[in-house]
Design an enzyme around this catalytic site. Structure first.
Site, mmCIF file in Angstrom:
data_model
loop_
_atom_site.group_PDB
_atom_site.id
_atom_site.type_symbol
_atom_site.label_atom_id
_atom_site.label_comp_id
_atom_site.label_asym_id
_atom_site.label_seq_id
_atom_site.Cartn_x
_atom_site.Cartn_y
_atom_site.Cartn_z
ATOM 1 N N GLY A 54 27.785 39.420 52.083
ATOM 2 C CA GLY A 54 27.873 39.692 50.658
ATOM 3 C C GLY A 54 27.496 38.144 50.097
ATOM 4 O O GLY A 54 27.832 37.203 50.393
ATOM 5 N N ALA A 58 32.835 35.931 45.809
ATOM 6 C CA ALA A 58 33.527 35.084 46.934
ATOM 7 C C ALA A 58 32.162 34.723 47.903
ATOM 8 O O ALA A 58 32.194 33.549 48.373
ATOM 9 C CB ALA A 58 34.483 36.167 47.632
ATOM 10 N N SER A 298 35.759 47.080 28.867
ATOM 11 C CA SER A 298 36.661 45.930 29.233
ATOM 12 C C SER A 298 38.091 46.023 28.732
ATOM 13 O O SER A 298 38.424 46.501 27.584
ATOM 14 C CB SER A 298 36.015 44.669 28.730
ATOM 15 O OG SER A 298 37.129 43.494 28.845
ATOM 16 N N ARG A 345 47.754 47.294 33.966
ATOM 17 C CA ARG A 345 46.902 48.485 33.975
ATOM 18 C C ARG A 345 47.304 49.605 34.599
ATOM 19 O O ARG A 345 47.168 50.576 34.014
ATOM 20 C CB ARG A 345 45.657 47.952 35.208
ATOM 21 C CG ARG A 345 44.688 46.959 34.266
ATOM 22 C CD ARG A 345 43.912 46.526 35.341
ATOM 23 N NE ARG A 345 42.935 45.598 34.399
ATOM 24 C CZ ARG A 345 41.653 45.016 35.109
ATOM 25 N NH1 ARG A 345 41.459 45.040 36.233
ATOM 26 N NH2 ARG A 345 40.762 44.206 34.143
#
Lengths: 665, 249
Positions: A54, A58, A298, A345
């Protein structure tokens, strides 16, 4: 009751605990651990190698940082370039406890907000560390040339995000993820040039190699020519993102998948809280059954946009501009006056669903099958209205802040949001669950580390906005590079030859799987199966979950999976650029993961954050936790195909925070 | 909608390619261009034919992975990415020609997918600020004027899709290269390596086989992020200045 379900769907295992966080006051844990973690001297780092899968925030940050430190890094991604990892699509911003606004922000407040936002299901020590390193991330990114938004004085601008009352979110217009990722990518390319990192793009990890109980390598499929190859190293880091695509429709990129973490899970890595899924409240509604993905608007839009539906169902088909103020229900402002449109959320999403279930949704009506088998027409959308903000600030100021998001909305829907309110609806966005890791970010397999969205650790049952970027970069730049040394200090480990039985087994298993998928030659496409799986997951393991629904879903998934291995059609051959084959492997893993998600959701007989069990709610319809029974992380162990997964519990201990029922009123 | 599609099919990097005709019925105008291709691929799979290979990932216009030439124009000419192009931009019964990016530095992998790793190597040659993790001063230690910071941002929005190269008659990668050079040159943190950077990146650009810029401006026209042509002027100014500085090769 619980035992009945347990016997049927899972087996009980031993409790587990994080063994790495020192038992000291919360503000000393990280410093103490950094001091106790053993070091590798710079000359010895050259003898050690690390595989990182990946290249998002990160993975890219970890690869660059470990490369700078002098380790030999092998970095893999499925995209054609490391710059394309899906971190790039994050829009709104990144949190940091800088207190540049003098609004009483602090490490402790960021920590508190994050644990509370996660509905008290995150590990306290990890979250505190995240808040502690947050400020250094902003420094790091500015030094790399990340063009954050600035004020005329040349200093950085910040804004608010959901679930908090301070302005701690740094941003780069609506493209913060892109800018942070490009920053990490540039550092990564610099290390590639320096020779410390070797980059393998268009390589998909399809198997983990475990030798003598240690993660020692991976098997990849070269997506250009189908070659199955093995790679070995002293440690393996997975930073492969989330698994939201198990729902087929999500805001994830098309290629986002769970294969790397699922293959590791099958090799012994515990899976933490798989059912914790974040449904993001502000996405563009579904337009039809050929839709391939959903687009997020967003959360920053909730700073200035006001969410409403008509008070009366008969107004739902009217032009919203013709509906007078008094006939509108600004339901979030009404129900949660303290936080208004900026509630977390999970709450914003559930309330949008409630409004539409009540028949007050807007936009085109879609036929929906009800639990009793009947079909009902439901409008799945609510308004996100900027007319107040445009009147207050002027259209130009609104365009400066949100221009690219407005353009994107218009591009996709063909409607102009400066004139007509946006229509939005919740969509799958992020998975808080992931591989279980200890305080060092090491999984239950020695030498296998997991960073970013791929691990479970920091967001509990609900992630706050602008915290994913913070966690990805915290893990990649500052946490992993200061913990993995403790493991590598025992290395270099014995070299693993290509004919080691563990390598041969992993390569053969990957090769056989590809052969099997290609040999079925059934009648249904991979996408058709994926869509069916997604419908099951969304219906029964989405915004609202029930015992009966989850049990049904498990049965349906098992049937679908059986059908998949008999009836899927994968065209082409293995030794080629074969996108159908790539998808086929990923969907096969989603079929197994989806079942585990449902089992986890079934076992957790409480509501917390994004996990809402209809059986467990307050009189006002808010999520009701059961701390007496479920104050733990569910870490699932793979027990083999056809066997019940084993549930290990990691009890959550809160010393620095008092457990409360969440309230945003 | 009904469509006639003419699509470039090429089995592999060394195979000979050709345009192949397909008919597609029942396309909705709300579909994105790539969803239309998904639909074609589902149809091809049902007929047991190999689907059309094309690169794509985020499908929200930001990852830069998608990109094809549509009716002769990169990304279809709407100044957005291919994934953000919607079928409402096309007429019913239209004929749509779809080809891969064509440039010597972007070899075709299969059908519509090309190899753009040359762009990564241009960044690796110097498109960064050398700042190791942990070495940064406080973010507010060096204020950056808003005007320059905004210009840095405008250039930093480049998504590396390669449309600029595909649109250029010279297959030049100058717009891409200049966007990174301008992004970093506008920031105080980018100054120490500014002139080394431009020399190294332009040298790598040339070594990859991209052509030179002759100020035609097609690149900026098709750029989904609107990177302006003046970024190339900035590159040229910095390159000239770099010749008078002893730094770098």
């Amino acid at each position: 009751m619980l035992t009945d379900i347990a016997n049927q769907f899972w087996a009980e295992g031993e409790d587990i605990a994080d063994s790495k966080a020192p038992h000291v006051d919360i503000d000393k844990v990280w410093k103490t651990r950094q001091f106790s973690a053993r070091l590798v001297n710079p000359a010895n780092r050259r003898k050690l190698s690390v595989i990182i899968v990946g290249t998002g925030l990160a993975g890219g940050a970890a690869a660059a940082t470990l490369g700078e430190a002098g380790y030999n890094v092998l970095n893999f991604c499925y995209q054609d370039s490391p710059r394309r990892a899906h971190s790039i699509a994050a829009q709104g911003g990144i949190n940091a406890a800088k207190n540049y606004r003098n609004d009483n922000d602090s490490v402790h407040r960021l920590f508190y907000d994050t644990v509370k936002g996660g509905d008290y299901r995150a590990r306290e020590t990890n979250v505190y560390r995240l808040a502690e390193v947050s400020a250094a991330i902003i420094d790091q990114c500015v030094a790399q040339g990340v063009p954050f938004a600035r004020e005329y004085g040349g200093l950085l601008d910040t804004r608010s995000f959901g679930g908090v009352q301070v302005q701690r979110t740094f941003y780069a217009r609506g493209q913060t993820g892109q800018q942070l990722l490009i920053g990490a990518y540039q550092q990564l390319e610099r290390q590639i040039q320096a020779g410390t990192v070797k980059m393998y793009a268009r390589h998909e990890m399809v198997e983990l190699i475990v030798v003598d109980g240690r993660a020692r390598g991976i098997v990849t499929r070269n997506m250009l020519n189908g070659k199955i190859e093995s790679w070995t190293a002293d440690a393996v880091v997975l930073a492969t993102g989330g698994y939201g695509n198990v729902f087929f429709l999500s805001t994830n990129a098309m290629g986002c998948n769970a294969t790397a973490i699922w293959r590791a899970h099958r090799k012994g890595a515990y899976f933490g809280n798989p059912c914790y899924t974040q449904i993001h409240p502000t996405c563009i509604p579904v337009h039809g059954d050929t839709q391939s993905k959903l687009t997020l608007m967003s959360e920053s839009l909730r700073n200035d946009g006001r969410i409403w539906v008509p008070k009366k169902a008969e107004d739902c088909t009217k032009d919203p501009r013709q509906i007078p103020e008094e006939a509108r229900d600004y339901y979030l402002e009404r129900i949660y006056p303290a936080f208004g449109n900026l509630v977390p959320r999970d709450i914003a999403s559930r309330q949008a669903k409630n409004m539409c279930d009540e028949g007050r949704g807007v936009g085109p009506a879609v036929a929906e099958k009800q639990a009793d088998g009947s079909v009902k027409q439901v409008r799945r959308g609510v308004y996100l209205d900027f007319s107040d903000a445009i009147n207050r600030m002027g259209q130009e100021a609104v365009a400066n802040k949100y221009g690219n998001l407005f353009d994107m909305y218009q591009q996709i829907t063909g409607e102009n949001p400066y004139e007509v309110p946006m229509r939005i609806y919740p969509a799958v966005h992020y998975t808080m669950g992931g591989l279980w890791v200890d305080y060092d970010l090491q999984s239950s397999i020695s030498g296998l580390y997991v960073c970013g969205e791929a691990n479970f650790s920091d967001h509990g049952a609900n992630r706050l906005g602008a915290s994913a970027l913070m966690q990805g970069l915290a893990d990649g730049y500052f946490v992993l590079p200061n913990t993995i040394n403790d493991y590598l200090a025992d290395g270099p480990f014995r070299p693993v030859p290509a004919n080691d039985p563990a390598v041969v087994e992993a390569v053969n298993s990957a090769t056989e799987r590809v052969k099997r998928l290609l040999s079925i030659q059934g009648t249904k496409s991979v996408d058709a199966f994926h869509k069916e799986l997604g419908q099951i997951m969304w219906e029964y393991c989405g915004m609202e979950r029930t015992e009966a629904g989850l049990k049904k879903a498990i049965g349906l998934i098992r049937e679908l999976r059986e059908d998949y291995w008999k009836n899927v059609r994968v065209t082409g051959v293995s030794e080629d650029f074969n996108q159908a084959l790539e998808r086929a492997g990923r969907v096969a893993d989603f079929m197994e993961l989806g079942e585990l998600m449902c089992i986890d959701a079934l076992h957790r007989e409480e509501s917390c954050g994004g996990h809402f069990r209809a059986e467990s709610q307050t009189e006002e319809g808010e999520a009701m936790r059961h701390d007496d029974k479920f104050l733990y992380v569910a870490a699932w162990e793979w027990a083999g195909e056809g066997s019940k997964p084993i549930l290990h519990r990691e009890p959550l201990v809160y010393k620095a925070i008092e457990l409360k029922q969440r309230s945003y009123k | 909608m009904k469509l006639k599609l003419r699509i470039w099919r090429q089995a592999g990097p060394n195979a000979t390619g050709q345009m192949v005709d397909y008919h597609l019925d029942g396309v909705s105008e709300d579909m994105s261009f790539l969803e239309m291709l998904d639909m074609l691929n589902e149809q091809l799979t049902a007929e047991n034919k190999e689907p059309v290979a094309f690169d794509h990932d985020c499908r929200e216009g930001i990852c830069g992975m998608c990109g094809v030439v549509i009716n002769g124009v990169a990304h279809g000419g709407s100044a957005t990415t291919t994934c953000q192009l919607h079928m409402r931009s096309f007429a019913d019964n239209a004929t749509i020609e779809i080809e891969p990016w064509r440039a010597g530095a972007f070899p075709v992998i299969k059908d519509l997918a090309v190899d753009r790793t040359a762009l990564d190597r241009i960044i690796a040659s110097g498109g960064y600020i050398s700042s190791n993790t942990g070495a940064a001063p406080d973010a507010h230690a060096t204020p950056a004027p808003k005007r320059e910071a905004d210009r840095a941002f405008d250039n930093a929005t480049c998504i590396g899709c390669g449309a600029c190269v595909a649109a250029c008659p010279n297959s030049s990668g100058m717009l891409f290269t200049s966007a990174k050079i301008t992004h970093l040159a506008m920031l105080p943190q980018g100054q120490p390596e500014r002139y080394r950077r431009v020399k190294a990146m332009v040298a790598q650009h040339d070594a990859e086989g991209f052509g030179n810029c002759t100020n035609i401006g097609e690149c900026s026209q098709v750029c989904p992020k609107g990177i302006p042509l003046e970024s190339i002027s900035q590159l040229n100014r910095d390159l000239v200045k770099s010749l008078f500085k002893g730094d770098g090769k």
